[in-house]
Scaffold this active site. Structure first.
Site, PDB file in Angstrom:
ATOM      1  CG  HIS A  69      -9.721   7.720   1.720  1.00 45.40           C
ATOM      2  ND1 HIS A  69     -10.061   9.038   1.967  1.00 45.40           N
ATOM      3  CD2 HIS A  69      -8.358   7.696   1.694  1.00 45.40           C
ATOM      4  CE1 HIS A  69      -8.967   9.763   2.086  1.00 45.40           C
ATOM      5  NE2 HIS A  69      -7.912   8.973   1.926  1.00 45.40           N
ATOM      6  NE  ARG A 128      -4.797   3.614  -1.094  1.00 42.88           N
ATOM      7  CZ  ARG A 128      -4.351   4.761  -0.589  1.00 42.88           C
ATOM      8  NH1 ARG A 128      -3.135   4.833  -0.080  1.00 42.88           N
ATOM      9  NH2 ARG A 128      -5.104   5.832  -0.607  1.00 42.88           N
ATOM     10  CD  GLU A 164      -6.072   2.541   3.208  1.00 37.23           C
ATOM     11  OE1 GLU A 164      -6.706   3.458   2.658  1.00 37.23           O
ATOM     12  OE2 GLU A 164      -4.851   2.597   3.449  1.00 37.23           O
ATOM     13  CG  ASN A 193      -1.818   1.165   1.344  1.00 33.39           C
ATOM     14  OD1 ASN A 193      -1.687   2.146   0.607  1.00 33.39           O
ATOM     15  ND2 ASN A 193      -2.751   1.106   2.279  1.00 33.39           N
ATOM     16  CD  GLU A 198      -7.297   3.829  13.432  1.00 35.94           C
ATOM     17  OE1 GLU A 198      -6.482   3.234  14.178  1.00 35.94           O
ATOM     18  OE2 GLU A 198      -7.351   3.643  12.200  1.00 35.94           O
ATOM     19  NE  ARG A 255      -4.172  15.044  -0.408  1.00 36.26           N
ATOM     20  CZ  ARG A 255      -4.598  13.781  -0.432  1.00 36.26           C
ATOM     21  NH1 ARG A 255      -5.592  13.433  -1.230  1.00 36.26           N
ATOM     22  NH2 ARG A 255      -4.041  12.888   0.352  1.00 36.26           N
TER      23      ARG A 255
END
Length: 401
Positions: free
Chosen positions: A176, A88, A374, A9, A326, A236
Site C-alpha cells: 500500500h 501500480r 494511488e 491500477n 473513508e 485475507r
C-alpha cells in the site's frame, strides 16, 4: 490535442484508471471497474468522462476483458494524444525501490516476483502487456507499492529466520506504499503542526494495513513478506500463527494451495462472518457473526496500532484512508475508542461527516480522514520520467497529433 498520461491500477477484483494532462497533471478523467468476474460496475467522472461513457459493452469476464474494454474506449478519443502509461505494481522485491521505465528485462524480473503477490502481480503485469500490444513503443512506467517502505531501518525489515534466507531477499516488504505516499505528501496541508511527527496511517479497504510515519517516511508497517500479513482484511486472514499453517497441512491434510486459498480468499471478514466480505453488508445484518467479524476487524487494528506506537515512541496523529477508512464511521469509532488511552478523543458529528479532521478540539492525538489517491503518485512519477516524450507514432494511439 491534449497530451495525455494514462494511469492503470489493477487490483485483485477491480481496475482503477485515470487520465491526466502531461506536464500540468490536470485531472481529465478517473474511474474504475469493480466486481470483475461477476457483476461488473463502471464509474467515471471528469471533463473527459464521455470518452468512457461512450464505450459500448461493459466488461465482466476478467481483468484482461476489463483492460481491453478500456483500451477500446480510449482508442476512440479524438482529443487526446497519449504520451505514456503508468502502472501500480504491487511487488518490487529488493531491487526496485523507485519508479522505473519498463522494458523486457524489468518485466521479466517482475514476473519472477509473482509468487509473492499472486492475487495482484499477474493483473498488474497483464495490464502492462495489454497496453504494449495496443500501443507499441509507448513509454510505460512501473510504480511499486513496496518502494515506500524501503526507508525503514534494517531491523524493521528483516525476519527472525536464518541469515542466508534474509540475504536472498526474504524480508518484510510492506505494501500500500502508493497510498501512504499520497497521505505523506498531503500531511503538511492537512496538519502542518504534526506532519513530520509520529503518524499512523490506516489504509482500510478490502486489503488493509497500517503504516507508522516519522518525518513522513515509513518506519514500520503491518504487512510483511507478502500482502497476507498483518491486519484482518476482506477475505485475507492477516497474521496467524505459522503453526496453524503446519497444522492444516500435517493434521488436516490440506495441500499448500488449499491453505493459500483458505487464508487468502476464505478468511477475514468473509470467513469470520460466513456472510460477506463487505462491511456495508455486515453492518446491515443482525446476525451475531457479522457483529463479531466487525468487532474483530477493529480489535486487530487496535492491537497492531499499539505495536506501531511502540516503534514510533508515541503518537501525534492518526489518519484513515481507503474504502472502509473513508466510509465506515462505526469502524473508525471502534478503533479510536480502543485507542482512547493514547489520547484520542473523537468528535461524533465530525466522524459521522467523515471529512478532514474528525477528532475533538484539544484531543491529544489528531485524527483525520484523507481520501485515497494511488493514481496521483503514479501520474507524477510517470510525468517526471517521460517528460518531453512526444505523441506515440503509428496507428492505435488516441491520436498521433
Amino acid at each position: 490535442m491534449i497530451p495525455t498520461l494514462l494511469v492503470l491500477n489493477a487490483g485483485s477484483s477491480s481496475l482503477k484508471f485515470a487520465l491526466y494532462e502531461a506536464g500540468s497533471l490536470r485531472s481529465l478523467c478517473r474511474g474504475g471497474v469493480s466486481g470483475i468476474g461477476g457483476d461488473a460496475r463502471v464509474t467515471v467522472a471528469g471533463p473527459e468522462a464521455r470518452v468512457i461513457e461512450a464505450a459500448p459493452a461493459k466488461p465482466h469476464a476478467d481483468h484482461e476483458a476489463a483492460v481491453g474494454w478500456l483500451i477500446a474506449a480510449l482508442s476512440r478519443a479524438p482529443r487526446l494524444s497519449l504520451r505514456a502509461a503508468g502502472h501500480r505494481v504491487v511487488h518490487g522485491g529488493p531491487d526496485f525501490a523507485a519508479p522505473i521505465r519498463l522494458d523486457g528485462a524489468v518485466l521479466a524480473a517482475l514476473d519472477r516476483l509473482t509468487p509473492l503477490a499472486p492475487a495482484h502481480q499477474p493483473h498488474n503485469l497483464g495490464a502492462i502487456r495489454a497496453v504494449a500490444r495496443a500501443w507499441p513503443g509507448l513509454p510505460q512506467i512501473a510504480c511499486f507499492d513496496t518502494a515506500f517502505h524501503r526507508t525503514q531501518d534494517r531491523l524493521a525489515q528483516i525476519l527472525p529466520i536464518p541469515h542466508a534466507l534474509t540475504e536472498e531477499g526474504i524480508l518484510r516488504y510492506g505494501f500500500h506504499g502508493l497510498s501512504y505516499e499520497h497521505v505523506a505528501a498531503s500531511l503538511p496541508r492537512i496538519d502542518a503542526e504534526r506532519a513530520d511527527g509520529r503518524v499512523i496511517v490506516a489504509h482500510l479497504g478490502h486489503g488493509a494495513s497500517l503504516c507508522a510515519l516519522k518525518d513522513r517516511r515509513s518506519v514500520a508497517t503491518t504487512m510483511g513478506f507478502t500482502a497476507l500479513d498483518g491486519l484482518m482484511m476482506g477475505t485475507r486472514s492477516g497474521a496467524v500463527d505459522p503453526g496453524l499453517v503446519l497444522h492444516l497441512i500435517r493434521e488436516r491434510g490440506l495441500a499448500p494451495d488449499a491453505v493459500a486459498d483458505l487464508l487468502n480468499a476464505r478468511s477475514g471478514l468473509l470467513g469470520v462472518s460466513g456472510i460477506s466480505d463487505d462491511v456495508r453488508v455486515l453492518q446491515a445484518s443482525d446476525d451475531p457473526r457479522a457483529e463479531e467479524a466487525l468487532a474483530l476487524f477493529a480489535y486487530r487494528a487496535v492491537r497492531e496500532a499499539g505495536s506501531l506506537m511502540a516503534a514510533l515512541g508515541g503518537l501525534d496523529a492518526l489518519v484513515f484512508t481507503a474504502g472502509i477508512g473513508e466510509n465506515a464511521p462505526a469502524i473508525r469509532a471502534a478503533i479510536c475508542d480502543g485507542l482512547a488511552w493514547a489520547g484520542i478523543a473523537l468528535d461524533g458529528a465530525r466522524n459521522a461527516a467523515g471529512k478532514g479532521r474528525i477528532s475533538r478540539d484539544g484531543s491529544g492525538v489528531a485524527v483525520h480522514v484523507v481520501p485515497a489517491d494511488e493514481e496521483g503518485p503514479i501520474a507524477r512519477a510517470t510525468d517526471r520520467l517521460v517528460a518531453g516524450s512526444g505523441p506515440v507514432p503509428g496507428p492505435g494511439c488516441f491520436s498521433t497529433g
